[in-house]
Design a protein around this motif. Sequence first.
Motif, PDB file in Angstrom:
ATOM      1  N   GLU A 188      -1.673  -9.836 -13.192  1.00  0.00           N
ATOM      2  CA  GLU A 188      -1.599  -9.913 -14.659  1.00  0.00           C
ATOM      3  C   GLU A 188      -2.913 -10.285 -15.319  1.00  0.00           C
ATOM      4  O   GLU A 188      -3.214  -9.804 -16.413  1.00  0.00           O
ATOM      5  CB  GLU A 188      -0.542 -10.937 -15.072  1.00  0.00           C
ATOM      6  N   ALA A 189      -3.693 -11.131 -14.694  1.00  0.00           N
ATOM      7  CA  ALA A 189      -4.958 -11.562 -15.292  1.00  0.00           C
ATOM      8  C   ALA A 189      -5.917 -10.396 -15.534  1.00  0.00           C
ATOM      9  O   ALA A 189      -6.845 -10.503 -16.339  1.00  0.00           O
ATOM     10  CB  ALA A 189      -5.635 -12.614 -14.407  1.00  0.00           C
ATOM     11  N   TYR A 190      -5.686  -9.272 -14.862  1.00  0.00           N
ATOM     12  CA  TYR A 190      -6.582  -8.119 -14.954  1.00  0.00           C
ATOM     13  C   TYR A 190      -5.984  -6.968 -15.762  1.00  0.00           C
ATOM     14  O   TYR A 190      -6.629  -5.931 -15.926  1.00  0.00           O
ATOM     15  CB  TYR A 190      -6.954  -7.642 -13.547  1.00  0.00           C
ATOM     16  N   TRP A 191      -4.755  -7.112 -16.245  1.00  0.00           N
ATOM     17  CA  TRP A 191      -4.116  -6.044 -16.999  1.00  0.00           C
ATOM     18  C   TRP A 191      -4.902  -5.719 -18.262  1.00  0.00           C
ATOM     19  O   TRP A 191      -5.458  -6.594 -18.922  1.00  0.00           O
ATOM     20  CB  TRP A 191      -2.700  -6.433 -17.376  1.00  0.00           C
ATOM     21  N   GLY A 192      -4.959  -4.432 -18.578  1.00  0.00           N
ATOM     22  CA  GLY A 192      -5.564  -3.986 -19.830  1.00  0.00           C
ATOM     23  C   GLY A 192      -7.069  -3.812 -19.793  1.00  0.00           C
ATOM     24  O   GLY A 192      -7.660  -3.429 -20.803  1.00  0.00           O
ATOM     25  N   GLY A 193      -7.696  -4.047 -18.656  1.00  0.00           N
ATOM     26  CA  GLY A 193      -9.146  -3.946 -18.580  1.00  0.00           C
ATOM     27  C   GLY A 193      -9.664  -2.668 -17.952  1.00  0.00           C
ATOM     28  O   GLY A 193     -10.870  -2.528 -17.744  1.00  0.00           O
ATOM     29  N   GLY A 194      -8.784  -1.735 -17.628  1.00  0.00           N
ATOM     30  CA  GLY A 194      -9.214  -0.476 -17.025  1.00  0.00           C
ATOM     31  C   GLY A 194      -9.500  -0.560 -15.539  1.00  0.00           C
ATOM     32  O   GLY A 194      -9.977   0.409 -14.935  1.00  0.00           O
ATOM     33  N   VAL A 195      -9.207  -1.695 -14.921  1.00  0.00           N
ATOM     34  CA  VAL A 195      -9.484  -1.882 -13.492  1.00  0.00           C
ATOM     35  C   VAL A 195      -8.703  -0.875 -12.659  1.00  0.00           C
ATOM     36  O   VAL A 195      -9.266  -0.174 -11.802  1.00  0.00           O
ATOM     37  CB  VAL A 195      -9.151  -3.329 -13.043  1.00  0.00           C
ATOM     38  N   MET A 196      -7.409  -0.790 -12.889  1.00  0.00           N
ATOM     39  CA  MET A 196      -6.587   0.066 -12.038  1.00  0.00           C
ATOM     40  C   MET A 196      -6.807   1.542 -12.338  1.00  0.00           C
ATOM     41  O   MET A 196      -6.754   2.365 -11.427  1.00  0.00           O
ATOM     42  CB  MET A 196      -5.109  -0.318 -12.155  1.00  0.00           C
ATOM     43  N   SER A 197      -7.083   1.903 -13.574  1.00  0.00           N
ATOM     44  CA  SER A 197      -7.390   3.314 -13.881  1.00  0.00           C
ATOM     45  C   SER A 197      -8.598   3.774 -13.073  1.00  0.00           C
ATOM     46  O   SER A 197      -8.593   4.852 -12.478  1.00  0.00           O
ATOM     47  CB  SER A 197      -7.650   3.500 -15.373  1.00  0.00           C
ATOM     48  N   GLU A 198      -9.631   2.943 -13.062  1.00  0.00           N
ATOM     49  CA  GLU A 198     -10.833   3.264 -12.293  1.00  0.00           C
ATOM     50  C   GLU A 198     -10.522   3.289 -10.798  1.00  0.00           C
ATOM     51  O   GLU A 198     -10.944   4.199 -10.077  1.00  0.00           O
ATOM     52  CB  GLU A 198     -11.903   2.218 -12.584  1.00  0.00           C
ATOM     53  N   ALA A 199      -9.774   2.289 -10.312  1.00  0.00           N
ATOM     54  CA  ALA A 199      -9.490   2.168  -8.879  1.00  0.00           C
ATOM     55  C   ALA A 199      -8.630   3.329  -8.376  1.00  0.00           C
ATOM     56  O   ALA A 199      -8.918   3.897  -7.318  1.00  0.00           O
ATOM     57  CB  ALA A 199      -8.807   0.838  -8.585  1.00  0.00           C
ATOM     58  N   VAL A 200      -7.588   3.690  -9.111  1.00  0.00           N
ATOM     59  CA  VAL A 200      -6.704   4.779  -8.670  1.00  0.00           C
ATOM     60  C   VAL A 200      -7.458   6.103  -8.653  1.00  0.00           C
ATOM     61  O   VAL A 200      -7.324   6.892  -7.712  1.00  0.00           O
ATOM     62  CB  VAL A 200      -5.426   4.850  -9.531  1.00  0.00           C
ATOM     63  N   ALA A 201      -8.264   6.368  -9.673  1.00  0.00           N
ATOM     64  CA  ALA A 201      -9.037   7.616  -9.700  1.00  0.00           C
ATOM     65  C   ALA A 201      -9.986   7.688  -8.503  1.00  0.00           C
ATOM     66  O   ALA A 201     -10.051   8.718  -7.810  1.00  0.00           O
ATOM     67  CB  ALA A 201      -9.818   7.725 -11.006  1.00  0.00           C
ATOM     68  N   ALA A 202     -10.700   6.619  -8.234  1.00  0.00           N
ATOM     69  CA  ALA A 202     -11.654   6.611  -7.117  1.00  0.00           C
ATOM     70  C   ALA A 202     -10.934   6.648  -5.774  1.00  0.00           C
ATOM     71  O   ALA A 202     -11.374   7.331  -4.846  1.00  0.00           O
ATOM     72  CB  ALA A 202     -12.548   5.373  -7.201  1.00  0.00           C
ATOM     73  N   PHE A 203      -9.827   5.930  -5.666  1.00  0.00           N
ATOM     74  CA  PHE A 203      -9.075   5.903  -4.413  1.00  0.00           C
ATOM     75  C   PHE A 203      -8.478   7.278  -4.116  1.00  0.00           C
ATOM     76  O   PHE A 203      -8.460   7.712  -2.957  1.00  0.00           O
ATOM     77  CB  PHE A 203      -7.983   4.838  -4.480  1.00  0.00           C
ATOM     78  N   ALA A 204      -8.022   7.988  -5.128  1.00  0.00           N
ATOM     79  CA  ALA A 204      -7.488   9.340  -4.929  1.00  0.00           C
ATOM     80  C   ALA A 204      -8.584  10.265  -4.400  1.00  0.00           C
ATOM     81  O   ALA A 204      -8.368  11.023  -3.446  1.00  0.00           O
ATOM     82  CB  ALA A 204      -6.908   9.881  -6.234  1.00  0.00           C
ATOM     83  N   ARG A 205      -9.772  10.190  -4.997  1.00  0.00           N
ATOM     84  CA  ARG A 205     -10.890  11.011  -4.503  1.00  0.00           C
ATOM     85  C   ARG A 205     -11.235  10.617  -3.065  1.00  0.00           C
ATOM     86  O   ARG A 205     -11.497  11.479  -2.223  1.00  0.00           O
ATOM     87  CB  ARG A 205     -12.113  10.858  -5.419  1.00  0.00           C
ATOM     88  N   TRP A 206     -11.247   9.318  -2.784  1.00  0.00           N
ATOM     89  CA  TRP A 206     -11.526   8.842  -1.424  1.00  0.00           C
ATOM     90  C   TRP A 206     -10.481   9.393  -0.447  1.00  0.00           C
ATOM     91  O   TRP A 206     -10.840   9.854   0.643  1.00  0.00           O
ATOM     92  CB  TRP A 206     -11.536   7.313  -1.388  1.00  0.00           C
ATOM     93  N   ALA A 207      -9.216   9.350  -0.819  1.00  0.00           N
ATOM     94  CA  ALA A 207      -8.141   9.819   0.068  1.00  0.00           C
ATOM     95  C   ALA A 207      -8.329  11.291   0.415  1.00  0.00           C
ATOM     96  O   ALA A 207      -8.227  11.679   1.581  1.00  0.00           O
ATOM     97  CB  ALA A 207      -6.774   9.588  -0.575  1.00  0.00           C
ATOM     98  N   PHE A 208      -8.622  12.105  -0.586  1.00  0.00           N
ATOM     99  CA  PHE A 208      -8.808  13.536  -0.325  1.00  0.00           C
ATOM    100  C   PHE A 208     -10.049  13.787   0.536  1.00  0.00           C
ATOM    101  O   PHE A 208     -10.085  14.737   1.304  1.00  0.00           O
ATOM    102  CB  PHE A 208      -8.878  14.326  -1.630  1.00  0.00           C
ATOM    103  N   ALA A 209     -11.059  12.939   0.421  1.00  0.00           N
ATOM    104  CA  ALA A 209     -12.258  13.084   1.250  1.00  0.00           C
ATOM    105  C   ALA A 209     -12.034  12.547   2.663  1.00  0.00           C
ATOM    106  O   ALA A 209     -12.557  13.098   3.634  1.00  0.00           O
ATOM    107  CB  ALA A 209     -13.436  12.370   0.600  1.00  0.00           C
ATOM    108  N   ALA A 210     -11.247  11.486   2.795  1.00  0.00           N
ATOM    109  CA  ALA A 210     -11.076  10.814   4.088  1.00  0.00           C
ATOM    110  C   ALA A 210     -10.001  11.435   4.963  1.00  0.00           C
ATOM    111  O   ALA A 210     -10.075  11.371   6.189  1.00  0.00           O
ATOM    112  CB  ALA A 210     -10.750   9.335   3.866  1.00  0.00           C
ATOM    113  N   VAL A 211      -8.995  12.042   4.348  1.00  0.00           N
ATOM    114  CA  VAL A 211      -7.875  12.610   5.099  1.00  0.00           C
ATOM    115  C   VAL A 211      -8.045  14.131   5.120  1.00  0.00           C
ATOM    116  O   VAL A 211      -8.192  14.752   4.068  1.00  0.00           O
ATOM    117  CB  VAL A 211      -6.517  12.221   4.466  1.00  0.00           C
TER     118      VAL A 211
END
Length: 183
Positions: free
Chosen positions: A102-125
């Motif tokens: 909750e302390a991090y909600w609303g700061g765009g942390v997860m939007s950035e993380a999910v986008a980068a993690f999705a790209r990482w997944a497609f590159a790694a798998v």
Amino acid sequence: TLPTPILTLPKSIIRPIHASDAAALVATANSPRLARGLRAHFPSPYTLRDAEAWIARCAVESPRRSFAVCDPATNAVCGGVSLRVLGGDEARTFEIGYYLGEAYWGGGVMSEAVAAFARWAFAAVPEAELQRLEAGVYSFNPASARVLAKAGFVFEGCRRGAGFKHGEAFDILMYGLLRQDLE
């Protein structure tokens, strides 16, 4: 020594979880508001025993599919992101799951993380194993739906009445991202 990150981003670090993360994991995950938007198997309250069990489970994953999302200033756990192979007819589809304290909600942390993690997944798998990522979001959690949309996931439909948790029925909104969507 903490594990080497798989991604270092402006708003977060994504790395394997470590035994020393247990207390920070409890501090982050022990939230009824957080748990409400997650699957029913997510413990609430979230105890040290739950954190230690999760860390032990992640330690034996091979290949590793579950990661800590960490504050870049402190490297303390502030959330998590993971992949789950669906299998069967959906053998080349992985479900992506994520949460953020909750302390991090609303700061765009997860939007950035999910986008980068999705790209990482497609590159790694390899493509032979991963063609599609998908996520289901509870209809009462529009912030999570925005995370997926910002990460490039496409709204694919509504599974009406498919969710049931704590005596409440609700819709599940489905989002998908294909490998070719990123190319």
